[in-house]
Enzyme design. Sequence first.
Site, PDB file in Angstrom:
ATOM      1  N   ASN A  52       0.801  -1.226   0.000  1.00 53.19           N
ATOM      2  CA  ASN A  52       0.000   0.000   0.000  1.00 53.19           C
ATOM      3  C   ASN A  52       0.832   1.273   0.000  1.00 53.19           C
ATOM      4  OD1 ASN A  52       0.489  -1.160   2.729  1.00 53.19           O
ATOM      5  ND2 ASN A  52      -0.331   0.809   3.416  1.00 53.19           N
ATOM      6  N   SER A 110     -11.503  -4.176  -0.054  1.00 50.89           N
ATOM      7  CA  SER A 110     -12.239  -3.066   0.546  1.00 50.89           C
ATOM      8  C   SER A 110     -12.859  -2.203  -0.538  1.00 50.89           C
ATOM      9  CB  SER A 110     -11.298  -2.220   1.409  1.00 50.89           C
ATOM     10  OG  SER A 110     -12.016  -1.261   2.155  1.00 50.89           O
ATOM     11  N   GLY A 111     -14.078  -1.708  -0.287  1.00 52.80           N
ATOM     12  CA  GLY A 111     -14.812  -0.939  -1.287  1.00 52.80           C
ATOM     13  C   GLY A 111     -14.272   0.446  -1.555  1.00 52.80           C
ATOM     14  N   THR A 120     -27.589  -7.111  10.833  1.00 55.02           N
ATOM     15  CA  THR A 120     -28.294  -6.692   9.627  1.00 55.02           C
ATOM     16  C   THR A 120     -27.311  -6.160   8.594  1.00 55.02           C
ATOM     17  OG1 THR A 120     -30.248  -6.137  10.928  1.00 55.02           O
ATOM     18  CG2 THR A 120     -30.100  -5.189   8.723  1.00 55.02           C
ATOM     19  N   CYS A 169      -3.419   4.709   7.630  1.00 55.58           N
ATOM     20  CA  CYS A 169      -3.692   4.122   8.940  1.00 55.58           C
ATOM     21  C   CYS A 169      -2.618   4.464   9.963  1.00 55.58           C
ATOM     22  CB  CYS A 169      -3.827   2.608   8.814  1.00 55.58           C
ATOM     23  SG  CYS A 169      -5.164   2.110   7.715  1.00 55.58           S
TER      24      CYS A 169
END
Length: 389
Positions: free
Chosen positions: A155, A203-204, A241, A328
């Site tokens: 990354n 990851s989106g 949910t 991060c």
Amino acid sequence: MNQRIVYADNAATTSVSGNVLKAMMPYFTEHYGNPSNKLYGQGKYASAAVENARIKTSAALGCTPEEIFFTSGGTEADNWAIRGVMSAFLQENKKHIITSVFEHHAVLNTCAELEKKGFEVTYVPVDEEGIIKLDELKKAFRDSTALCTVMFVNNEIGTVQPIKQIGEICREKGVIFHTDAVQAVGNLPIDVNVFNIDLLSLSGHKIHGPKGVGALYVRKGIVLPSLITGGAQESGKRAGTENVPGIVGLGTAIEDAASGIPERTARLEKMRDRLISELLKIPETRLNGSASHRICGNVNISFGSIEGEGIILAMDLKGIAVSSGSACTSSSLDPSHVLLAIGLPHEVAHGSLRITIGDETTNEDIDYIIETVPQVVGKLRNMSPVWKN
């Protein structure tokens, strides 16, 4: 006159595309039913949308929909994969993990936590380009090895790992292979069967999808303990949910990204290579990572005698958003563990700049970056007590 704004930190996150946003909106306002309630129309509609996104995600990876489990993102997927495998193999007394020295902290910190609990971890070194040393990897396997986890694309420096070869080695050794493919999905063609991948995290928000949604691919036959208990969602493995709008957005984003890889790669590589060529004309600079085995949108360069934080702040004043490494760890003052792993001294690692271009980057944006970086570097060096012109 308005200042030009250039966003060049796409490895940290991307914008939600218009197509993705359009696909998500009805599930906020019209089709907002709970997908677990399949006895009436709204619930059935939401459930069908989740399963359609699962089909799209599996198609991008070359697997079956039943092998896709939706998560809150790549970090959760990494944690589930690593902790889950090691928990599953406890009874067989397999407590050894193999990984690389410069993984994302979602992997490194998880391995460190497991070490505190009595598990053993081998951290395989990488070469000066950031490519894992396969001979050292082969030596790391033991009878007690349960898992090998190596990221697909780094990354920070964008290095693409020899994933197929790593997968072949793991298959020969009978060891489960997990890869953090957060930076690879949508940038490189991926077929989990061709690459011998058993577990894959994505990851989106790295592919113009929404934040807070990702997925874990789990090869059929690998049984992981439930991540969250309390309901039957995600085949009983992750209760709660479902985030229907987010999952729909991820499905649309990964379908769009996977279908446009060749064109996107060709366009971004031209801009990336021009950017690297021009920035390396600045005295005392070096490219971090491989020049050839590199993701199409990544540029990571170190500038001698200045701090990366100073470059970022100065670039921001010019309207350009860049970083010095992983988002991060952006609050840390320590030099990048990735740059230290490829052999950079602390003082050089501190002066790194990561520029990651993407779908919305234009040639005019590249021109502006090329114009601005030398100005910023020159100004900071003139203020530096260690710089000698």
